[in-house]
Design a protein around this motif. Structure first.
Motif, PDB file in Angstrom:
ATOM      1  N   ILE A  14       0.864  -1.179   0.000  1.00 41.78           N
ATOM      2  CA  ILE A  14       0.000   0.000   0.000  1.00 41.78           C
ATOM      3  C   ILE A  14       0.902   1.231   0.000  1.00 41.78           C
ATOM      4  O   ILE A  14       1.774   1.364   0.868  1.00 41.78           O
ATOM      5  N   SER A  15       0.711   2.103  -0.990  1.00 42.82           N
ATOM      6  CA  SER A  15       1.496   3.342  -1.094  1.00 42.82           C
ATOM      7  C   SER A  15       0.665   4.510  -0.595  1.00 42.82           C
ATOM      8  O   SER A  15      -0.513   4.636  -0.935  1.00 42.82           O
ATOM      9  N   TYR A  16       1.314   5.344   0.211  1.00 43.60           N
ATOM     10  CA  TYR A  16       0.651   6.518   0.803  1.00 43.60           C
ATOM     11  C   TYR A  16       1.348   7.791   0.351  1.00 43.60           C
ATOM     12  O   TYR A  16       2.568   7.808   0.191  1.00 43.60           O
ATOM     13  N   ILE A  17       0.573   8.839   0.177  1.00 45.23           N
ATOM     14  CA  ILE A  17       1.137  10.160  -0.117  1.00 45.23           C
ATOM     15  C   ILE A  17       1.373  10.838   1.226  1.00 45.23           C
ATOM     16  O   ILE A  17       0.427  11.146   1.955  1.00 45.23           O
ATOM     17  N   THR A  18       2.634  11.063   1.549  1.00 47.37           N
ATOM     18  CA  THR A  18       2.975  11.605   2.869  1.00 47.37           C
ATOM     19  C   THR A  18       3.282  13.094   2.836  1.00 47.37           C
ATOM     20  O   THR A  18       3.553  13.681   3.874  1.00 47.37           O
ATOM     21  N   GLY A  19       3.251  13.697   1.644  1.00 50.19           N
ATOM     22  CA  GLY A  19       3.518  15.126   1.546  1.00 50.19           C
ATOM     23  C   GLY A  19       3.942  15.489   0.141  1.00 50.19           C
ATOM     24  O   GLY A  19       3.760  14.709  -0.795  1.00 50.19           O
ATOM     25  N   ASP A  26       4.423  14.650  -5.276  1.00 51.46           N
ATOM     26  CA  ASP A  26       4.044  13.831  -4.122  1.00 51.46           C
ATOM     27  C   ASP A  26       5.224  13.033  -3.585  1.00 51.46           C
ATOM     28  O   ASP A  26       6.004  12.456  -4.343  1.00 51.46           O
ATOM     29  N   ILE A  27       5.340  12.981  -2.261  1.00 48.44           N
ATOM     30  CA  ILE A  27       6.281  12.086  -1.591  1.00 48.44           C
ATOM     31  C   ILE A  27       5.486  10.839  -1.231  1.00 48.44           C
ATOM     32  O   ILE A  27       4.440  10.932  -0.578  1.00 48.44           O
ATOM     33  N   VAL A  28       5.947   9.689  -1.704  1.00 44.54           N
ATOM     34  CA  VAL A  28       5.206   8.440  -1.531  1.00 44.54           C
ATOM     35  C   VAL A  28       6.018   7.475  -0.670  1.00 44.54           C
ATOM     36  O   VAL A  28       7.217   7.287  -0.889  1.00 44.54           O
ATOM     37  N   ARG A  29       5.363   6.902   0.298  1.00 46.65           N
ATOM     38  CA  ARG A  29       5.948   5.862   1.150  1.00 46.65           C
ATOM     39  C   ARG A  29       5.060   4.632   1.042  1.00 46.65           C
ATOM     40  O   ARG A  29       3.834   4.743   0.945  1.00 46.65           O
ATOM     41  N   SER A  30       5.688   3.451   1.073  1.00 48.38           N
ATOM     42  CA  SER A  30       4.936   2.206   0.934  1.00 48.38           C
ATOM     43  C   SER A  30       5.114   1.318   2.153  1.00 48.38           C
ATOM     44  O   SER A  30       6.156   1.340   2.800  1.00 48.38           O
ATOM     45  N   ARG A  31       4.078   0.573   2.419  1.00 43.97           N
ATOM     46  CA  ARG A  31       4.137  -0.472   3.442  1.00 43.97           C
ATOM     47  C   ARG A  31       3.792  -1.786   2.742  1.00 43.97           C
ATOM     48  O   ARG A  31       2.861  -1.847   1.942  1.00 43.97           O
ATOM     49  N   VAL A  48      -9.091  -5.762   2.962  1.00 43.75           N
ATOM     50  CA  VAL A  48      -8.107  -5.638   4.045  1.00 43.75           C
ATOM     51  C   VAL A  48      -7.281  -4.364   3.859  1.00 43.75           C
ATOM     52  O   VAL A  48      -7.008  -3.643   4.827  1.00 43.75           O
ATOM     53  N   ALA A  49      -6.903  -4.081   2.622  1.00 38.41           N
ATOM     54  CA  ALA A  49      -6.141  -2.851   2.349  1.00 38.41           C
ATOM     55  C   ALA A  49      -6.952  -1.622   2.756  1.00 38.41           C
ATOM     56  O   ALA A  49      -6.401  -0.675   3.326  1.00 38.41           O
ATOM     57  N   ALA A  50      -8.252  -1.646   2.484  1.00 35.83           N
ATOM     58  CA  ALA A  50      -9.101  -0.508   2.867  1.00 35.83           C
ATOM     59  C   ALA A  50      -9.161  -0.355   4.380  1.00 35.83           C
ATOM     60  O   ALA A  50      -9.110   0.765   4.899  1.00 35.83           O
ATOM     61  N   ILE A  51      -9.235  -1.468   5.084  1.00 38.18           N
ATOM     62  CA  ILE A  51      -9.281  -1.410   6.552  1.00 38.18           C
ATOM     63  C   ILE A  51      -7.952  -0.879   7.100  1.00 38.18           C
ATOM     64  O   ILE A  51      -7.938   0.013   7.955  1.00 38.18           O
ATOM     65  N   LEU A  52      -6.837  -1.413   6.582  1.00 36.18           N
ATOM     66  CA  LEU A  52      -5.528  -0.950   7.052  1.00 36.18           C
ATOM     67  C   LEU A  52      -5.318   0.525   6.733  1.00 36.18           C
ATOM     68  O   LEU A  52      -4.787   1.280   7.545  1.00 36.18           O
ATOM     69  N   SER A  53      -5.770   0.943   5.565  1.00 36.73           N
ATOM     70  CA  SER A  53      -5.615   2.341   5.158  1.00 36.73           C
ATOM     71  C   SER A  53      -6.436   3.265   6.043  1.00 36.73           C
ATOM     72  O   SER A  53      -6.038   4.405   6.290  1.00 36.73           O
ATOM     73  N   THR A  57      -2.680   7.729   8.749  1.00 33.90           N
ATOM     74  CA  THR A  57      -2.881   9.179   8.713  1.00 33.90           C
ATOM     75  C   THR A  57      -2.945   9.703   7.287  1.00 33.90           C
ATOM     76  O   THR A  57      -3.703  10.626   6.999  1.00 33.90           O
ATOM     77  N   TYR A  58      -2.163   9.099   6.388  1.00 27.86           N
ATOM     78  CA  TYR A  58      -1.980   9.645   5.045  1.00 27.86           C
ATOM     79  C   TYR A  58      -2.937   9.009   4.026  1.00 27.86           C
ATOM     80  O   TYR A  58      -3.342   7.859   4.189  1.00 27.86           O
ATOM     81  N   PRO A  59      -3.264   9.733   2.954  1.00 29.21           N
ATOM     82  CA  PRO A  59      -4.143   9.172   1.911  1.00 29.21           C
ATOM     83  C   PRO A  59      -3.428   8.108   1.073  1.00 29.21           C
ATOM     84  O   PRO A  59      -2.214   8.167   0.881  1.00 29.21           O
ATOM     85  N   VAL A  60      -4.207   7.165   0.560  1.00 30.67           N
ATOM     86  CA  VAL A  60      -3.670   6.067  -0.250  1.00 30.67           C
ATOM     87  C   VAL A  60      -3.443   6.535  -1.681  1.00 30.67           C
ATOM     88  O   VAL A  60      -4.292   7.199  -2.269  1.00 30.67           O
ATOM     89  N   LYS A  61      -2.295   6.204  -2.222  1.00 30.66           N
ATOM     90  CA  LYS A  61      -2.003   6.470  -3.638  1.00 30.66           C
ATOM     91  C   LYS A  61      -2.326   5.233  -4.473  1.00 30.66           C
ATOM     92  O   LYS A  61      -2.916   5.337  -5.535  1.00 30.66           O
ATOM     93  N   SER A  62      -1.924   4.047  -3.971  1.00 27.29           N
ATOM     94  CA  SER A  62      -2.191   2.826  -4.732  1.00 27.29           C
ATOM     95  C   SER A  62      -2.148   1.597  -3.828  1.00 27.29           C
ATOM     96  O   SER A  62      -1.533   1.623  -2.764  1.00 27.29           O
ATOM     97  N   VAL A  63      -2.824   0.568  -4.293  1.00 30.79           N
ATOM     98  CA  VAL A  63      -2.802  -0.740  -3.635  1.00 30.79           C
ATOM     99  C   VAL A  63      -2.329  -1.742  -4.673  1.00 30.79           C
ATOM    100  O   VAL A  63      -2.874  -1.801  -5.780  1.00 30.79           O
ATOM    101  N   THR A  64      -1.306  -2.523  -4.308  1.00 28.99           N
ATOM    102  CA  THR A  64      -0.735  -3.483  -5.247  1.00 28.99           C
ATOM    103  C   THR A  64      -0.659  -4.864  -4.597  1.00 28.99           C
ATOM    104  O   THR A  64      -0.239  -4.994  -3.449  1.00 28.99           O
ATOM    105  N   ARG A  65      -1.071  -5.856  -5.363  1.00 32.18           N
ATOM    106  CA  ARG A  65      -0.895  -7.240  -4.926  1.00 32.18           C
ATOM    107  C   ARG A  65       0.184  -7.858  -5.794  1.00 32.18           C
ATOM    108  O   ARG A  65       0.103  -7.805  -7.028  1.00 32.18           O
ATOM    109  N   ILE A  66       1.191  -8.442  -5.154  1.00 32.73           N
ATOM    110  CA  ILE A  66       2.296  -9.066  -5.888  1.00 32.73           C
ATOM    111  C   ILE A  66       2.214 -10.567  -5.653  1.00 32.73           C
ATOM    112  O   ILE A  66       2.393 -11.033  -4.528  1.00 32.73           O
ATOM    113  N   ASN A  67       1.909 -11.311  -6.721  1.00 30.26           N
ATOM    114  CA  ASN A  67       1.823 -12.768  -6.625  1.00 30.26           C
ATOM    115  C   ASN A  67       3.141 -13.399  -7.051  1.00 30.26           C
ATOM    116  O   ASN A  67       3.740 -12.989  -8.038  1.00 30.26           O
TER     117      ASN A  67
END
Length: 74
Positions: A14-19, A26-31, A48-53, A57-67
């Motif tokens: 999950i990538s977040y826009i942190t500033g 945009d400064i993007v950080r991922s978890r 689950v990504a929506a719940i975690l997001s 504090t920060y808005p979501v930029k993208s959600v990625t699933r890596i198989n």
């Protein structure tokens, strides 16, 4: 020859826009969350990504699933 694909697991990122930087970009950080069941439905992973997001504090930029799969030839 046919290729056999065997699921080995998934990760959720999950990538977040942190500033914004000094240029206004945009400064993007991922978890990343490892060990997601490969059999989990995409909708369940997204839920689950929506719940975690919602806990962040920060808005979501993208959600990625890596198989990850193992490939072998028959």
């Amino acid at each position: 020859m046919a290729v056999i694909s065997t699921p080995q697991g998934s990760r959720l990122s999950i990538s977040y826009i942190t500033g914004k930087d000094e240029r206004g970009v945009d400064i993007v950080r991922s978890r990343t969350y490892n060990n997601i069941k490969s059999s989990a439905l995409d909708q369940d992973v997204m839920d689950v990504a929506a719940i975690l997001s919602g806990l962040q504090t920060y808005p979501v930029k993208s959600v990625t699933r890596i198989n990850q799969v193992d490939l072998a030839q028959e």
